[in-house]
Structure formats: structure tokens, C-alpha cells
Scaffold this motif. Structure first.
Motif, short mmCIF file in Angstrom:
data_model
loop_
_atom_site.label_atom_id
_atom_site.label_comp_id
_atom_site.label_asym_id
_atom_site.label_seq_id
_atom_site.Cartn_x
_atom_site.Cartn_y
_atom_site.Cartn_z
N VAL A 41 -0.09 -3.53 -10.41
CA VAL A 41 0.44 -2.20 -10.70
C VAL A 41 0.24 -1.32 -9.46
N VAL A 42 1.20 -0.45 -9.23
CA VAL A 42 1.11 0.55 -8.17
C VAL A 42 0.76 1.89 -8.81
N VAL A 43 -0.23 2.58 -8.24
CA VAL A 43 -0.62 3.90 -8.73
C VAL A 43 -0.25 4.93 -7.67
N GLY A 44 0.75 5.77 -7.99
CA GLY A 44 1.23 6.77 -7.05
C GLY A 44 0.93 8.18 -7.50
N GLY A 45 1.56 9.14 -6.82
CA GLY A 45 1.31 10.54 -7.14
C GLY A 45 2.18 11.05 -8.27
N TYR A 46 3.48 11.19 -7.99
CA TYR A 46 4.41 11.73 -8.98
C TYR A 46 5.68 10.88 -9.01
N SER A 47 6.27 10.78 -10.16
CA SER A 47 7.54 10.07 -10.31
C SER A 47 8.63 10.79 -9.52
N GLY A 48 9.39 10.04 -8.73
CA GLY A 48 10.49 10.61 -7.97
C GLY A 48 10.10 11.28 -6.68
N GLU A 49 8.82 11.33 -6.38
CA GLU A 49 8.34 11.97 -5.15
C GLU A 49 8.55 11.05 -3.95
N THR A 50 8.95 11.62 -2.82
CA THR A 50 9.26 10.82 -1.64
C THR A 50 8.08 10.01 -1.15
N VAL A 51 6.91 10.63 -1.03
CA VAL A 51 5.73 9.93 -0.50
C VAL A 51 5.39 8.74 -1.39
N THR A 52 5.37 8.96 -2.70
CA THR A 52 5.08 7.87 -3.63
C THR A 52 6.09 6.75 -3.47
N GLN A 53 7.37 7.07 -3.39
CA GLN A 53 8.41 6.05 -3.31
C GLN A 53 8.33 5.25 -2.02
N VAL A 54 8.11 5.95 -0.90
CA VAL A 54 8.04 5.26 0.39
C VAL A 54 6.86 4.30 0.43
N ARG A 55 5.70 4.76 -0.03
CA ARG A 55 4.52 3.91 -0.02
C ARG A 55 4.66 2.77 -1.02
N ASN A 56 5.22 3.07 -2.19
CA ASN A 56 5.46 2.04 -3.20
C ASN A 56 6.36 0.93 -2.64
N ASP A 57 7.47 1.32 -2.06
CA ASP A 57 8.40 0.34 -1.50
C ASP A 57 7.74 -0.45 -0.38
N GLY A 58 6.90 0.23 0.40
CA GLY A 58 6.24 -0.43 1.52
C GLY A 58 5.28 -1.51 1.10
N VAL A 59 4.41 -1.22 0.12
CA VAL A 59 3.44 -2.24 -0.28
C VAL A 59 4.14 -3.44 -0.93
N ILE A 60 5.20 -3.17 -1.66
CA ILE A 60 5.94 -4.27 -2.29
C ILE A 60 6.60 -5.15 -1.22
N ALA A 61 7.21 -4.50 -0.23
CA ALA A 61 7.84 -5.27 0.86
C ALA A 61 6.80 -6.04 1.66
N GLY A 62 5.66 -5.43 1.91
CA GLY A 62 4.61 -6.09 2.67
C GLY A 62 4.07 -7.31 1.97
N TYR A 63 3.83 -7.18 0.68
CA TYR A 63 3.34 -8.33 -0.09
C TYR A 63 4.37 -9.45 -0.06
N LYS A 64 5.62 -9.10 -0.25
CA LYS A 64 6.69 -10.10 -0.30
C LYS A 64 6.84 -10.84 1.02
N SER A 65 6.43 -10.21 2.12
CA SER A 65 6.63 -10.80 3.45
C SER A 65 5.67 -11.93 3.77
N VAL A 66 4.64 -12.10 2.97
CA VAL A 66 3.60 -13.09 3.28
C VAL A 66 3.92 -14.43 2.61
N ALA A 67 4.17 -15.41 3.42
CA ALA A 67 4.46 -16.75 2.89
C ALA A 67 3.25 -17.29 2.14
N GLY A 68 3.50 -17.86 0.98
CA GLY A 68 2.42 -18.47 0.22
C GLY A 68 1.66 -17.52 -0.68
#
Length: 218
Positions: free
Chosen positions: A49-76
Motif C-alpha cells: 500500500v502507498v500512503v500519501g498526503g491527499y487524493s488528487g494532489e500533485t506531490v502525492t501522485q508524482v511520488r506514488n507513480d515514482g515508487v511504483i515505477a521504481g519497484y517495477k524496474s527491478v528484475a526479479g
């Protein structure tokens, strides 16, 4: 402008937007937690689960998308299922209840991406109340020295990565940019493209002592 984005209407008028590259920092955090997940869970599918600040907020969305992309980038990395994002309004007391609720409903929760260290006490208390803190892997964002120290003191604890945003550097750089603007310096010369990313660090238990500074909060 420092740390917070201006509206689309005002952004073209700014001399320099100073911040950390939130997308890149969050991606690095996600990738680091993915590597920690390989060590902790092997190839077992995990729930996060991702815990952010506010729904629809730019900072939350950018960081949320970033951690998901980063996790996905790791093979295995273990196959991951994300529960609906929880919102803690960037405050520990506001984060406690939604984290406790989702952790209680999902005792098999494995990973928490906490998008601000400020919320971390509430996040940890919520996981504790649900009885799963000790088995959960946490990646956090901000670089608070108290969290860095926690990794030094408890290297096998739940927090296994903390990505900094270096507010001191941001503040100093923003002042420098304001002085340059007043002096009439060219934006292209000192702040190409109208934004400037400060250098940051990402601490893990293995190298937290390298970044810890007891004289600072961040």
C-alpha cells in the motif's frame, strides 16, 4: 519557487522552481525497496500500500507513480499487488487510522510506501495496532535524521530505505536563485528550463551512518 508547484497560470512567470526531482527520488526508493523485498520475501507474491498526503494532489501522485515505477524496474522483484492508496494528510495522527484499518483488513500486507517521514509514527502505530509491524517492509520519503538514526539503531527493523528531499539545500538554492533574479541574471544561465533539482541521498541500514547528522532535523 521552492518545493511546491505553482499553478499552470503562474508557472510560466517563475524565474526558477527549486526542488528535488521527486519522480527520480521516488523511483530510487521504489527500486531500493524492491531489492529489499527480494531478500525478505524471495519470490513470494507481496501485497503493498502507498500512503500519501491527499487524493488528487500533485506531490502525492508524482511520488506514488515514482515508487511504483521504481519497484517495477527491478528484475526479479516479487510480484506485487497494490491495495488502494491511503491518505494521511501529511500528518502522523491522520495517517494512523487509515493505515490501521487497511492493515487490519489485510493482515498479509507486506510493504508500505510512506510518502513522508512526518506520517511515519502514525503509519508504524497503525501497523502495530494491526499486529503486523514486525513483518512489514517500509520505504519512506523525506530523509528525516530521526528515521536515518532508526535504521542505524535497528538495521533489521521495518524501515529499510529513506529517500531525502534536502530542504536545507532547497532553501539555500532558492535564495541564491532569488538573488540572481534581482541582479538581473539570465534564467538560461543560472536556471536552464526554469527548474533546478538539488542533489539528494537515499539511506538504507547499510549506509545510514554515512548520512546521519545529529545537528540536523533533515
Amino acid at each position: 519557487m521552492v518545493n511546491s508547484n505553482l499553478s499552470d497560470e503562474l508557472a510560466p512567470k517563475q524565474f526558477c522552481y527549486v526542488a528535488e526531482d521527486q519522480s527520480a527520488v521516488a523511483e530510487k526508493l521504489g527500486a531500493t525497496i524492491a531489492k529489499a523485498a527480494i531478500k525478505k520475501f524471495g519470490d513470494k507474491p507481496v501485497k503493498a500500500v502507498v500512503v500519501g498526503g491527499y487524493s488528487g494532489e500533485t506531490v502525492t501522485q508524482v511520488r506514488n507513480d515514482g515508487v511504483i515505477a521504481g519497484y517495477k524496474s527491478v528484475a526479479g522483484a516479487p510480484k506485487i499487488t497494490y491495495l488502494p492508496t491511503r491518505y494521511g494528510e501529511w500528518l502522523p495522527d491522520k495517517a494512523l487510522t487509515p493505515v490501521r484499518d487497511i492493515a487490519t483488513a489485510n493482515p498479509d500486507l507486506d510493504i508500505v510506501f510512506n510518502l513522508s517521514d512526518v506520517m511515519l509514527p502514525g503509519v508504524k502505530q497503525g501497523l502495530t495496532d494491526a499486529g503486523i509491524l514486525d513483518k512489514t517492509l517500509i520505504g519512506s520519503y523525506d530523509g528525516q535524521m530521526s528515521v536515518v538514526k532508526e535504521m542505524i539503531d535497528d538495521p533489521d527493523g521495518p524501515v529499510q530505505a529513506d529517500a531525502s528531499n534536502e530542504p536545507y539545500k532547497q532553501g539555500q538554492t532558492a535564495v541564491d536563485m532569488a538573488v540572481d533574479a534581482v541582479k538581473g541574471k539570465s534564467q538560461d544561465a543560472v536556471c536552464p528550463g526554469g527548474h533546478l533539482w538539488v542533489d539528494t541521498f537515499l539511506a538504507t541500514p547499510a549506509d545510514a551512518s554515512k548520512y546521519y547528522d545529529a545537528s540536523r532535523s533533515y
